[in-house]
Design a protein around this motif. Structure first.
Motif, PDB file in Angstrom:
ATOM      1  N   ALA A  25       0.666 -19.169  -5.641  1.00 26.45           N
ATOM      2  CA  ALA A  25       0.134 -18.208  -6.071  1.00 26.45           C
ATOM      3  C   ALA A  25       0.952 -17.492  -7.025  1.00 26.45           C
ATOM      4  O   ALA A  25       0.913 -16.394  -8.026  1.00 26.45           O
ATOM      5  CB  ALA A  25      -0.138 -17.339  -4.924  1.00 26.45           C
ATOM      6  N   GLY A  26       2.288 -17.790  -7.593  1.00 26.79           N
ATOM      7  CA  GLY A  26       3.243 -17.344  -8.490  1.00 26.79           C
ATOM      8  C   GLY A  26       3.960 -16.290  -7.823  1.00 26.79           C
ATOM      9  O   GLY A  26       3.983 -16.070  -6.684  1.00 26.79           O
ATOM     10  N   PHE A  27       4.481 -15.406  -8.905  1.00 25.17           N
ATOM     11  CA  PHE A  27       5.606 -14.491  -8.214  1.00 25.17           C
ATOM     12  C   PHE A  27       4.853 -12.974  -8.816  1.00 25.17           C
ATOM     13  O   PHE A  27       4.180 -13.034  -9.854  1.00 25.17           O
ATOM     14  CB  PHE A  27       6.761 -14.409  -8.905  1.00 25.17           C
ATOM     15  CG  PHE A  27       7.618 -15.791  -8.794  1.00 25.17           C
ATOM     16  CD1 PHE A  27       8.398 -15.988  -7.500  1.00 25.17           C
ATOM     17  CD2 PHE A  27       7.249 -17.047  -9.378  1.00 25.17           C
ATOM     18  CE1 PHE A  27       8.950 -17.004  -7.188  1.00 25.17           C
ATOM     19  CE2 PHE A  27       7.794 -18.437  -8.972  1.00 25.17           C
ATOM     20  CZ  PHE A  27       8.741 -18.202  -7.882  1.00 25.17           C
ATOM     21  N   PRO A  28       5.221 -11.958  -8.116  1.00 27.01           N
ATOM     22  CA  PRO A  28       4.478 -10.643  -8.271  1.00 27.01           C
ATOM     23  C   PRO A  28       5.106 -10.198  -9.876  1.00 27.01           C
ATOM     24  O   PRO A  28       4.526  -9.336 -10.372  1.00 27.01           O
ATOM     25  CB  PRO A  28       5.037  -9.802  -7.279  1.00 27.01           C
ATOM     26  CG  PRO A  28       5.882 -10.470  -6.379  1.00 27.01           C
ATOM     27  CD  PRO A  28       5.963 -12.049  -6.694  1.00 27.01           C
ATOM     28  N   ASN A  29       6.237 -10.515 -10.232  1.00 30.54           N
ATOM     29  CA  ASN A  29       6.946  -9.931 -11.398  1.00 30.54           C
ATOM     30  C   ASN A  29       7.919 -10.712 -11.798  1.00 30.54           C
ATOM     31  O   ASN A  29       8.126 -11.810 -11.550  1.00 30.54           O
ATOM     32  CB  ASN A  29       7.735  -8.425 -10.975  1.00 30.54           C
ATOM     33  CG  ASN A  29       8.641  -8.642  -9.953  1.00 30.54           C
ATOM     34  OD1 ASN A  29       9.598  -9.385  -9.906  1.00 30.54           O
ATOM     35  ND2 ASN A  29       8.323  -7.748  -8.778  1.00 30.54           N
ATOM     36  N   GLN A  30       8.444 -10.532 -13.019  1.00 30.67           N
ATOM     37  CA  GLN A  30       9.292 -11.378 -13.696  1.00 30.67           C
ATOM     38  C   GLN A  30      10.495 -11.365 -13.119  1.00 30.67           C
ATOM     39  O   GLN A  30      11.243 -12.457 -13.068  1.00 30.67           O
ATOM     40  CB  GLN A  30       9.347 -10.975 -15.125  1.00 30.67           C
ATOM     41  CG  GLN A  30      10.015 -11.528 -16.142  1.00 30.67           C
ATOM     42  CD  GLN A  30      10.156 -11.173 -17.573  1.00 30.67           C
ATOM     43  OE1 GLN A  30       9.561 -10.015 -18.027  1.00 30.67           O
ATOM     44  NE2 GLN A  30      11.142 -11.935 -18.459  1.00 30.67           N
ATOM     45  N   ALA A  31      11.048 -10.353 -12.400  1.00 31.08           N
ATOM     46  CA  ALA A  31      12.330 -10.388 -11.941  1.00 31.08           C
ATOM     47  C   ALA A  31      12.468 -11.561 -10.817  1.00 31.08           C
ATOM     48  O   ALA A  31      13.351 -12.204 -10.605  1.00 31.08           O
ATOM     49  CB  ALA A  31      12.901  -9.070 -11.518  1.00 31.08           C
ATOM     50  N   GLU A  32      11.379 -11.590 -10.008  1.00 34.55           N
ATOM     51  CA  GLU A  32      11.452 -12.284  -8.972  1.00 34.55           C
ATOM     52  C   GLU A  32      11.173 -13.889  -9.104  1.00 34.55           C
ATOM     53  O   GLU A  32      11.868 -14.615  -8.800  1.00 34.55           O
ATOM     54  CB  GLU A  32      10.323 -11.872  -7.816  1.00 34.55           C
ATOM     55  CG  GLU A  32      10.484 -10.748  -7.157  1.00 34.55           C
ATOM     56  CD  GLU A  32       9.720 -10.469  -6.077  1.00 34.55           C
ATOM     57  OE1 GLU A  32       9.070 -11.544  -5.376  1.00 34.55           O
ATOM     58  OE2 GLU A  32       9.445  -9.332  -5.708  1.00 34.55           O
ATOM     59  N   ALA A  33      10.494 -14.118 -10.234  1.00 33.40           N
ATOM     60  CA  ALA A  33      10.227 -15.292 -10.889  1.00 33.40           C
ATOM     61  C   ALA A  33      11.734 -15.849 -11.599  1.00 33.40           C
ATOM     62  O   ALA A  33      12.047 -17.028 -11.116  1.00 33.40           O
ATOM     63  CB  ALA A  33       9.185 -15.231 -12.279  1.00 33.40           C
ATOM     64  N   GLU A  34      12.389 -15.030 -12.095  1.00 36.15           N
ATOM     65  CA  GLU A  34      13.893 -15.384 -12.757  1.00 36.15           C
ATOM     66  C   GLU A  34      14.873 -15.586 -11.771  1.00 36.15           C
ATOM     67  O   GLU A  34      15.626 -16.272 -11.660  1.00 36.15           O
ATOM     68  CB  GLU A  34      14.003 -14.359 -13.734  1.00 36.15           C
ATOM     69  CG  GLU A  34      13.326 -14.500 -15.140  1.00 36.15           C
ATOM     70  CD  GLU A  34      13.573 -13.104 -16.173  1.00 36.15           C
ATOM     71  OE1 GLU A  34      14.082 -12.280 -15.767  1.00 36.15           O
ATOM     72  OE2 GLU A  34      13.230 -13.584 -17.311  1.00 36.15           O
ATOM     73  N   THR A  35      14.637 -14.656 -10.528  1.00 29.23           N
ATOM     74  CA  THR A  35      15.814 -14.856  -9.455  1.00 29.23           C
ATOM     75  C   THR A  35      15.459 -16.284  -8.963  1.00 29.23           C
ATOM     76  O   THR A  35      16.310 -17.004  -8.683  1.00 29.23           O
ATOM     77  CB  THR A  35      15.406 -13.825  -8.592  1.00 29.23           C
ATOM     78  OG1 THR A  35      15.676 -12.822  -8.998  1.00 29.23           O
ATOM     79  CG2 THR A  35      16.307 -14.267  -7.213  1.00 29.23           C
ATOM     80  N   TRP A  36      14.243 -16.612  -8.766  1.00 31.18           N
ATOM     81  CA  TRP A  36      13.878 -18.095  -8.179  1.00 31.18           C
ATOM     82  C   TRP A  36      14.264 -19.152  -8.922  1.00 31.18           C
ATOM     83  O   TRP A  36      15.194 -20.084  -8.489  1.00 31.18           O
ATOM     84  CB  TRP A  36      12.529 -18.170  -7.908  1.00 31.18           C
ATOM     85  CG  TRP A  36      11.852 -19.356  -7.162  1.00 31.18           C
ATOM     86  CD1 TRP A  36      12.122 -19.870  -6.005  1.00 31.18           C
ATOM     87  CD2 TRP A  36      11.527 -20.663  -7.808  1.00 31.18           C
ATOM     88  NE1 TRP A  36      11.470 -21.110  -5.651  1.00 31.18           N
ATOM     89  CE2 TRP A  36      11.491 -21.524  -6.926  1.00 31.18           C
ATOM     90  CE3 TRP A  36      11.516 -20.855  -9.143  1.00 31.18           C
ATOM     91  CZ2 TRP A  36      10.865 -22.671  -7.192  1.00 31.18           C
ATOM     92  CZ3 TRP A  36      11.026 -22.230  -9.468  1.00 31.18           C
ATOM     93  CH2 TRP A  36      10.661 -23.268  -8.464  1.00 31.18           C
TER      94      TRP A  36
END
Length: 71
Positions: A25-36
């Motif tokens: 489903a992806g990430f809810p925000n850019q910060a979480e995507a970049e942390t991953w």
């Protein structure tokens, strides 16, 4: 909103990932995507991924970004 990563080989073709996969489903925000990506980039590189692109709702935010360490 959905933030997703696209994985690529050095020639720009899509890379299949076997070791780690982002949430479908992806990430809810850019910060979480970049942390991953910061946590798993080494595994992705070992899997043959050379670069990643970040997308928000299908729109490219940035990339391709190399996963190879700079010299």
């Amino acid at each position: 909103m959905s933030w997703t990563w696209q994985m690529q080989h050095a020639d720009g073709t899509p890379a299949d990932v076997r070791s780690v996969t982002p949430p479908a489903a992806g990430f809810p925000n850019q910060a979480e995507a970049e942390t991953w990506i910061g946590e798993v980039w080494r595994e992705l590189l070992a899997d043959g991924v050379d670069a990643v692109l970040l997308h928000e709702e299908g729109r490219r935010v940035y990339g391709p970004m190399s996963l190879h360490p700079s010299a």
